[in-house]
Design an enzyme around this catalytic site. Sequence first.
Site, PDB file in Angstrom:
ATOM      1  N   ARG A  66       8.006   0.910  -7.859  1.00 16.04           N
ATOM      2  CA  ARG A  66       8.554  -0.176  -8.664  1.00 16.04           C
ATOM      3  C   ARG A  66       8.591  -1.525  -7.952  1.00 16.04           C
ATOM      4  O   ARG A  66       8.148  -2.536  -8.498  1.00 16.04           O
ATOM      5  CB  ARG A  66       9.996   0.160  -9.104  1.00 16.04           C
ATOM      6  CG  ARG A  66      10.064   1.020 -10.314  1.00 16.04           C
ATOM      7  CD  ARG A  66      11.224   1.964 -10.204  1.00 16.04           C
ATOM      8  NE  ARG A  66      10.946   2.934  -9.168  1.00 16.04           N
ATOM      9  CZ  ARG A  66      10.283   4.075  -9.397  1.00 16.04           C
ATOM     10  NH1 ARG A  66       9.917   4.375 -10.598  1.00 16.04           N
ATOM     11  NH2 ARG A  66      10.005   4.918  -8.406  1.00 16.04           N
ATOM     12  N   THR A  67       9.124  -1.543  -6.735  1.00 19.34           N
ATOM     13  CA  THR A  67       9.314  -2.837  -6.081  1.00 19.34           C
ATOM     14  C   THR A  67       7.959  -3.472  -5.786  1.00 19.34           C
ATOM     15  O   THR A  67       7.741  -4.656  -6.079  1.00 19.34           O
ATOM     16  CB  THR A  67      10.148  -2.671  -4.792  1.00 19.34           C
ATOM     17  OG1 THR A  67      11.281  -1.866  -5.106  1.00 19.34           O
ATOM     18  CG2 THR A  67      10.612  -4.003  -4.251  1.00 19.34           C
ATOM     19  N   LYS A  95      -1.886   0.266  16.258  1.00 24.31           N
ATOM     20  CA  LYS A  95      -2.377  -0.039  17.613  1.00 24.31           C
ATOM     21  C   LYS A  95      -1.244  -0.520  18.502  1.00 24.31           C
ATOM     22  O   LYS A  95      -1.467  -0.961  19.628  1.00 24.31           O
ATOM     23  CB  LYS A  95      -3.459  -1.124  17.541  1.00 24.31           C
ATOM     24  CG  LYS A  95      -4.653  -0.769  16.705  1.00 24.31           C
ATOM     25  CD  LYS A  95      -5.604  -1.969  16.627  1.00 24.31           C
ATOM     26  CE  LYS A  95      -6.455  -1.919  15.384  1.00 24.31           C
ATOM     27  NZ  LYS A  95      -6.993  -3.242  15.024  1.00 24.31           N
ATOM     28  N   ARG A 116       9.038  -4.446   2.992  1.00 23.83           N
ATOM     29  CA  ARG A 116       9.848  -3.211   2.961  1.00 23.83           C
ATOM     30  C   ARG A 116       9.573  -2.466   4.255  1.00 23.83           C
ATOM     31  O   ARG A 116       8.420  -2.288   4.652  1.00 23.83           O
ATOM     32  CB  ARG A 116       9.480  -2.338   1.769  1.00 23.83           C
ATOM     33  CG  ARG A 116      10.168  -0.978   1.864  1.00 23.83           C
ATOM     34  CD  ARG A 116      10.035  -0.156   0.629  1.00 23.83           C
ATOM     35  NE  ARG A 116      10.871  -0.682  -0.437  1.00 23.83           N
ATOM     36  CZ  ARG A 116      11.133  -0.015  -1.556  1.00 23.83           C
ATOM     37  NH1 ARG A 116      10.641   1.195  -1.734  1.00 23.83           N
ATOM     38  NH2 ARG A 116      11.888  -0.547  -2.492  1.00 23.83           N
ATOM     39  N   HIS A 144      18.856  -4.025  -0.492  1.00 20.30           N
ATOM     40  CA  HIS A 144      17.722  -4.186  -1.414  1.00 20.30           C
ATOM     41  C   HIS A 144      18.120  -5.329  -2.365  1.00 20.30           C
ATOM     42  O   HIS A 144      18.414  -5.111  -3.549  1.00 20.30           O
ATOM     43  CB  HIS A 144      17.498  -2.876  -2.167  1.00 20.30           C
ATOM     44  CG  HIS A 144      16.168  -2.755  -2.833  1.00 20.30           C
ATOM     45  ND1 HIS A 144      15.324  -3.828  -3.069  1.00 20.30           N
ATOM     46  CD2 HIS A 144      15.521  -1.654  -3.336  1.00 20.30           C
ATOM     47  CE1 HIS A 144      14.236  -3.389  -3.673  1.00 20.30           C
ATOM     48  NE2 HIS A 144      14.332  -2.078  -3.842  1.00 20.30           N
TER      49      HIS A 144
HETATM   50  N1   CP Z   1      13.986   0.988  -7.092  1.00 23.45           N
HETATM   51  C1   CP Z   1      13.061   0.997  -6.102  1.00 23.45           C
HETATM   52  O1   CP Z   1      13.241   0.364  -5.038  1.00 23.45           O
HETATM   53  O2   CP Z   1      11.973   1.764  -6.369  1.00 23.45           O
HETATM   54  P1   CP Z   1      10.703   1.936  -5.423  1.00 23.45           P
HETATM   55  O3   CP Z   1      11.180   2.643  -4.164  1.00 23.45           O
HETATM   56  O4   CP Z   1       9.707   2.739  -6.211  1.00 23.45           O
HETATM   57  O5   CP Z   1      10.207   0.554  -5.074  1.00 23.45           O
END
Ligand code: CP
Length: 318
Positions: A66-67, A95, A116, A144
């Site tokens: 999603r993100t 590396k 991320r 998040h």
């Molecule tokens: N909600 C969310 O962060 O989903 P993903 O881990 O799929 O990005």
Amino acid sequence: MGMTIDSMNNPFFQQDILSSEQYTKDNLNILVKVSHQMKEVVEKHGSLDLLKGKLITALFYEPSSRTFASFVAAIQRLGGGFIPLQGITYSSVTKGETLEDTVRTFACYSDAVVIRHPEVGSAKKAAAASTVPVINAGDGVGEHPTQSLLDYYTIVERFGKIDGLTISMVGDLLNGRTIHSLIKLVSLYPSVKINLVSPEILKLPEVILDKIKKKVKIFVTDRLDSVIAKSDVVYVTRVQKERFTDLNLYEKLKHYYIVTPQLLKKAKKSTIIMHPLPRVGEISADVDSDPRSVYIKDQMRNGVYTRMALLSLILSRN
Ligand code: CP
């Protein structure tokens, strides 16, 4: 677009987004308004060209559906381009390159970096090395902050407010970064009541609890059935398998809560059921068609509109 925000009133211009603690009620109001405009534009025209000529790096060291995809969708609907880097297999990290050097590199290629990473504090570390804005798309069990924006927008869209709502946060409150970010954001509103629903071992970290209990009313329980009737929002989370060293313990906890149509008979008609997804059984599939479930359509679509709003505010002055 109807509303324009001049550089004096745009608190996001060229800013990093690292934690929900950065949001204020005023800048959330701006984000809600711009997100709503993005929604209208997408529904009417599909896209606009606010980010024409801009490039954004999506640097994802942890799995994401999603993100990652909603950032890509947001960038493309705004007419921008993106550099995708998913996983470390094809990156020079294999590396031995440091996170700082990787980020410095992509800051030379693009106008913003979305990251991320499995380590708490990694986005902050990246921001310190970067010459362009860095957006935290999840730093381990930390935060998040863009998920919390879409969650906030989804609640405001449904109720028109946050004030006075009872919000039950359910599941892995210890490791759930979406919880850590959303709880900071809704506790900006002193009349909110928050029910923290988790098994003892997955309780919200003390450091977060200490901060929010000074601001809002908190009730701690391990019984979802005892609070569901009074909840306006039930925010369910997955037990985060990837954070467990003892997989037997994970197996015992993973279905501690399962939201079923039977359980929802106790909830109000106006209650909404939220989940950041992915889910692994903590909401049964037959709840999806309940009109109170907003985790598929609303949260997912709002992820694109709020990320469009955030990117355009960070990268365009007006
Ligand atoms: N909600 C969310 O962060 O989903 P993903 O881990 O799929 O990005």
